[in-house]
Design a protein around this motif. Structure first.
Motif, PDB file in Angstrom:
ATOM      1  N   GLY A   1       0.807  -1.224   0.000  1.00  0.00           N
ATOM      2  CA  GLY A   1       0.000   0.000   0.000  1.00  0.00           C
ATOM      3  C   GLY A   1       0.833   1.263   0.000  1.00  0.00           C
ATOM      4  N   GLU A   2       2.066   1.183  -0.493  1.00  0.00           N
ATOM      5  CA  GLU A   2       2.959   2.344  -0.518  1.00  0.00           C
ATOM      6  C   GLU A   2       3.287   2.784  -1.943  1.00  0.00           C
ATOM      7  OE1 GLU A   2       6.465   1.648   1.763  1.00  0.00           O
ATOM      8  OE2 GLU A   2       5.345   1.079   3.546  1.00  0.00           O
ATOM      9  N   ASP A   3       2.403   2.521  -2.882  1.00  0.00           N
ATOM     10  CA  ASP A   3       2.642   2.879  -4.276  1.00  0.00           C
ATOM     11  C   ASP A   3       2.791   4.386  -4.409  1.00  0.00           C
ATOM     12  OD1 ASP A   3       2.785   3.014  -7.019  1.00  0.00           O
ATOM     13  OD2 ASP A   3       0.694   2.472  -7.357  1.00  0.00           O
ATOM     14  N   ASP A   4       3.913   4.831  -4.975  1.00  0.00           N
ATOM     15  CA  ASP A   4       4.157   6.264  -5.112  1.00  0.00           C
ATOM     16  C   ASP A   4       3.650   6.834  -6.434  1.00  0.00           C
ATOM     17  OD1 ASP A   4       5.985   5.293  -6.940  1.00  0.00           O
ATOM     18  OD2 ASP A   4       7.722   6.272  -6.047  1.00  0.00           O
ATOM     19  N   GLY A   5       3.088   6.010  -7.293  1.00  0.00           N
ATOM     20  CA  GLY A   5       2.558   6.474  -8.567  1.00  0.00           C
ATOM     21  C   GLY A   5       3.515   6.308  -9.724  1.00  0.00           C
ATOM     22  N   SER A   6       4.757   5.893  -9.449  1.00  0.00           N
ATOM     23  CA  SER A   6       5.728   5.802 -10.537  1.00  0.00           C
ATOM     24  C   SER A   6       5.371   4.719 -11.554  1.00  0.00           C
ATOM     25  CB  SER A   6       7.147   5.602 -10.002  1.00  0.00           C
ATOM     26  OG  SER A   6       7.235   4.442  -9.227  1.00  0.00           O
ATOM     27  N   VAL A   7       4.811   3.608 -11.123  1.00  0.00           N
ATOM     28  CA  VAL A   7       4.407   2.562 -12.064  1.00  0.00           C
ATOM     29  C   VAL A   7       3.300   3.094 -12.977  1.00  0.00           C
ATOM     30  CG1 VAL A   7       3.345   0.282 -12.291  1.00  0.00           C
ATOM     31  CG2 VAL A   7       5.098   0.658 -10.569  1.00  0.00           C
ATOM     32  N   GLN A   8       2.363   3.793 -12.397  1.00  0.00           N
ATOM     33  CA  GLN A   8       1.269   4.376 -13.182  1.00  0.00           C
ATOM     34  C   GLN A   8       1.817   5.396 -14.185  1.00  0.00           C
ATOM     35  OE1 GLN A   8      -1.770   6.134 -10.741  1.00  0.00           O
ATOM     36  NE2 GLN A   8      -3.066   6.644 -12.477  1.00  0.00           N
ATOM     37  N   LEU A   9       2.752   6.227 -13.764  1.00  0.00           N
ATOM     38  CA  LEU A   9       3.358   7.217 -14.658  1.00  0.00           C
ATOM     39  C   LEU A   9       4.122   6.526 -15.783  1.00  0.00           C
ATOM     40  CD1 LEU A   9       4.074  10.175 -15.362  1.00  0.00           C
ATOM     41  CD2 LEU A   9       6.071   9.911 -13.891  1.00  0.00           C
ATOM     42  N   LEU A  10       4.949   5.560 -15.443  1.00  0.00           N
ATOM     43  CA  LEU A  10       5.727   4.856 -16.462  1.00  0.00           C
ATOM     44  C   LEU A  10       4.820   4.122 -17.444  1.00  0.00           C
ATOM     45  CD1 LEU A  10       8.625   3.466 -14.241  1.00  0.00           C
ATOM     46  CD2 LEU A  10       8.806   5.264 -15.970  1.00  0.00           C
ATOM     47  N   ASP A  11       3.738   3.545 -16.949  1.00  0.00           N
ATOM     48  CA  ASP A  11       2.796   2.852 -17.823  1.00  0.00           C
ATOM     49  C   ASP A  11       2.132   3.830 -18.794  1.00  0.00           C
ATOM     50  OD1 ASP A  11       1.423   0.425 -18.615  1.00  0.00           O
ATOM     51  OD2 ASP A  11      -0.369   1.301 -17.697  1.00  0.00           O
TER      52      ASP A  11
END
Length: 155
Positions: A49-59
């Motif tokens: 539960g510590e997703d910083d949003g970088s995966v979403q941005l990279l995707d």
């Protein structure tokens, strides 16, 4: 200059995982255009539960890049700068980006910014099957988000 107070300590630890799982994770990291370590750390963060949003941005960047430059289409030498301008100019992506690279006070967290920029650069290079042929001249990071970038050419 890097701000030391934002530094998140890291630890080196070996990890054993089933070969099939390793192969799938490595293939997915490659498909996403990110380093294996980045993929695994982001998976752990998401699970905790510590997703910083970088995966979403990279995707989102990967989808935009694939649509703009399909495999047989040429791309400019400054394609990495184009990507950062897209992030800068797209309201949703800029919000994600700022959420990753700015601390609670609104100051740049260089320990988040530097790896994110490296991951974006690797993503661009990997997805476009490109090789580095040089470096750009220095840029104003306030205007361009980056200070410099790799000039890329199709392999």
């Amino acid at each position: 200059m890097r701000k030391k107070e934002n530094r998140e300590p890291t630890r080196l630890r070996s990890l054993r995982m089933p070969e099939r799982l390793f192969d799938k994770a490595a293939a997915e990291a490659s498909r996403q255009g990110v380093a294996f370590n980045t993929f695994v750390v982001n998976a752990v963060r998401k699970a905790l539960g510590e997703d910083d949003g970088s995966v979403q941005l990279l995707d989102a960047v990967a989808k935009w890049l694939k649509a703009k430059y399909p495999p047989l289409k040429a791309f400019p030498l400054n394609v990495t700068l184009e990507v950062f301008h897209h992030i800068r100019d797209d309201k949703k992506l800029r919000t994600l980006y700022d959420g990753i690279v700015l601390d609670r006070k609104g100051d740049k967290n260089y320990d988040a910014l530097v790896p994110l920029h490296k991951n974006i650069g690797l993503l661009v290079k990997t997805l476009l099957n490109a090789k580095v042929i040089g470096r750009s001249l220095p840029l104003d990071p306030e205007e361009n988000l980056i200070k410099t970038y790799s000039l890329l050419k199709k392999q």
